[in-house]
Write a protein that holds these residues in place. Structure first.
Motif, mmCIF file in Angstrom:
data_model
loop_
_atom_site.group_PDB
_atom_site.id
_atom_site.type_symbol
_atom_site.label_atom_id
_atom_site.label_comp_id
_atom_site.label_asym_id
_atom_site.label_seq_id
_atom_site.Cartn_x
_atom_site.Cartn_y
_atom_site.Cartn_z
ATOM 1 N N GLY A 98 21.747 -28.405 -5.614
ATOM 2 C CA GLY A 98 20.981 -27.423 -5.132
ATOM 3 C C GLY A 98 21.281 -27.308 -3.604
ATOM 4 O O GLY A 98 21.371 -26.354 -2.898
ATOM 5 N N THR A 99 21.470 -28.357 -2.911
ATOM 6 C CA THR A 99 21.607 -28.572 -1.507
ATOM 7 C C THR A 99 22.844 -28.006 -0.974
ATOM 8 O O THR A 99 22.847 -27.193 -0.328
ATOM 9 C CB THR A 99 21.310 -29.742 -1.011
ATOM 10 N N HIS A 132 12.424 -25.412 -0.034
ATOM 11 C CA HIS A 132 12.832 -26.744 -0.055
ATOM 12 C C HIS A 132 13.445 -26.958 1.344
ATOM 13 O O HIS A 132 13.995 -26.343 2.018
ATOM 14 C CB HIS A 132 13.878 -26.712 -1.019
ATOM 15 N N TYR A 180 9.345 -26.160 -5.081
ATOM 16 C CA TYR A 180 9.210 -27.380 -5.667
ATOM 17 C C TYR A 180 7.477 -28.067 -5.542
ATOM 18 O O TYR A 180 7.275 -28.646 -6.528
ATOM 19 C CB TYR A 180 9.946 -28.475 -5.176
ATOM 20 N N ASP A 205 15.774 -19.110 -4.065
ATOM 21 C CA ASP A 205 16.134 -20.375 -4.344
ATOM 22 C C ASP A 205 15.330 -20.491 -5.864
ATOM 23 O O ASP A 205 14.322 -20.891 -6.069
ATOM 24 C CB ASP A 205 15.381 -21.411 -3.454
ATOM 25 N N HIS A 241 22.211 -28.955 -13.064
ATOM 26 C CA HIS A 241 21.692 -30.555 -13.306
ATOM 27 C C HIS A 241 20.097 -30.674 -13.241
ATOM 28 O O HIS A 241 19.763 -31.707 -13.454
ATOM 29 C CB HIS A 241 22.481 -31.453 -12.239
ATOM 30 N N LYS A 242 19.234 -29.502 -13.163
ATOM 31 C CA LYS A 242 18.057 -29.543 -13.392
ATOM 32 C C LYS A 242 17.812 -29.053 -14.798
ATOM 33 O O LYS A 242 18.163 -29.798 -15.912
ATOM 34 C CB LYS A 242 17.424 -28.705 -12.349
ATOM 35 N N TYR A 409 9.746 -37.861 -1.112
ATOM 36 C CA TYR A 409 10.105 -37.143 -1.824
ATOM 37 C C TYR A 409 10.546 -37.900 -3.321
ATOM 38 O O TYR A 409 11.312 -38.875 -3.346
ATOM 39 C CB TYR A 409 11.312 -36.270 -1.659
#
Ligand SMILES: Cc1ncc(COP(=O)(O)O)c(C=O)c1O
Length: 409
Positions: A98-99, A132, A180, A205, A241-242, A409
């Motif tokens: 994501g980043t 985020h 989030y 996002d 990957h989530k 986090y």
């Protein structure tokens, strides 16, 4: 200081050492961690592992060498775009997470803005308080600023506040699907309309929601439009990957059309080894992560994603109902796999500390004070155990509402 061993150590000994190290980790397999992990069943994990190992050595930087990975990436991008109403003009690429997807969306928006207008001073990204931190990280690296606006009482972006915050320096507007902290989806249609009016790049996002919201909607969840079906949305980040259940190191970044996609790449053509052109921030890419994403998407198919989504949504509702029955408050109206809860009467930090003493990894929310959960199928069998421990924690925690403290986090 730890040093390289003088002589190599046999794998059997290393394996034992690594198993012992793993035993010190949080027991995520039994649902103790509601963050960092997205589990969709042993079969899905096996497919991801086998596909990853099959392409363990291959490098996603070298698509001219690894036609297999080029095909996998093209098909993953196609599947993602079709889930997000990308249409025939949609484009995209795989990134490592994501980043990186967010970093590249910010880079694309910045380069687009420089190409299309004079920006006086530091270009700015407008985003809600809940978006985020990857946007701030990207802005810091890329020479932009961020302007964060408040959220409304339902914890979604206050569009009127966003409108008031637009200046001649603004180049990009961000909405989250979902954000989030509270797991709620921003009003993307209104944000995109604002972006279109002011000629701004609109990024959604959907790192968390991209591969679960389309299925939740098919199952009847009342989630408002958030993807390329909304006019004015320029780019979308969605993490494989989530809730795509791929191996870690896999995300997608999508663009409405080829023009917007053109701003993702970096092209350097002044080097003795030739032209260096990449879509991604990273150079070398794990072939395994690309292969595992492709394999998991094809293994699950639409029917598989619908089945897993249905179970995750039911698990979230079971948590919500149970927490409310105990007299706690769920913050906002969670729509997918994330929820956060708190209390106006109980010391939530004290409840969290008691839960931690029972082996639960506790993530805190600070606005308002609460406990944060991002759920997957490891949580399905432990709903009752978790709620029982919350009830016990409440009995012993006292009734002073906690003040906001900092959280990691
Ligand atoms: C909404 C949202 N965007 C972006 C990210 C960053 O993703 P990553 O940790 O894969 O870089 C996260 C991570 O949880 C997120 O929740």
């Amino acid at each position: 200081m730890h040093r390289l061993p003088e002589k190599g150590i046999a794998w059997e000994a290393l394996e034992r050492q690594m198993q012992a190290a793993k035993a010190q980790d949080v027991d995520w397999v039994h649902g103790r961690a509601a963050v960092y992990i997205h589990y969709a069943g042993e079969d899905v994990l096996e497919v991801a592992k086998k596909a990853y190992l099959m392409f363990f050595s291959e490098n996603g930087l070298g698509l001219r060498a690894f036609h297999s990975l080029a095909t996998f990436e093209r098909e993953v991008v196609g599947m993602g775009l079709s889930l997000l109403n990308g249409g025939n003009d949609g484009r995209g690429a795989m990134t490592t997470g994501g980043t990186e997807s967010i970093f590249l969306a910010v880079k694309a928006a910045r380069d687009w803005a420089h190409r299309t207008r004079p920006v006086a001073g530091t270009p700015e990204i407008l985003l809600a308080r809940t978006a985020h931190p990857a946007f701030d990280k990207a802005a810091h690296f890329l020479g932009l600023g961020t302007v964060r606006v408040p959220v409304g009482p339902d914890f979604t972006t206050d569009v009127a506040a966003m409108r008031r915050a637009v200046t001649p320096r603004t180049v990009m507007v961000v909405g989250s699907a979902p954000a989030y902290p509270h797991g709620v989806v921003d009003p993307i249609t209104d944000l995109a309309a604002l972006a279109a009016e002011a000629n701004l790049w609109m990024h959604v996002d959907a790192c968390v929601g991209g591969y679960i919201a389309p299925f939740a909607r098919k199952l009847g969840a009342p989630i408002a439009d958030f993807d390329f079906a909304v006019p004015g949305v320029t780019s979308i980040s969605a993490d494989l990957h989530k809730y795509g259940y791929a191996a870690k190191g896999a995300s997608t970044l999508f663009f409405r059309d080829a023009d917007a996609f053109g701003f993702m790449a970096y092209d350097f053509d002044n080097w003795p080894r030739g032209r260096y052109l990449t879509n991604t921030l990273v150079g070398t890419r794990a072939g395994g992560a690309i292969a595992a994403a492709w394999a998991v998407m094809n293994y699950l198919g639409e029917a598989g994603y619908l089945r897993v989504t249905e179970r995750i949504l039911a698990t979230r509702r079971a948590y919500e109902d149970g927490l409310v029955r105990l007299g706690l408050k769920v913050w906002g109206r969670p729509e997918l796999g994330i929820l956060a809860y708190g209390s106006e009467r109980h010391d939530i930090q004290a409840i969290g500390e008691r839960l931690a003493s029972k082996g639960w990894l506790v993530g805190y929310l600070t606005e308002p004070m609460g406990i944060h959960l991002m759920l997957n199928l490891t949580h399905e069998p432990v709903v009752d155990a978790y709620l029982a421990d919350v009830a016990w924690a409440m009995e012993t925690a006292g009734t002073t509402a906690g003040t906001a403290r900092t959280a990691t986090y």
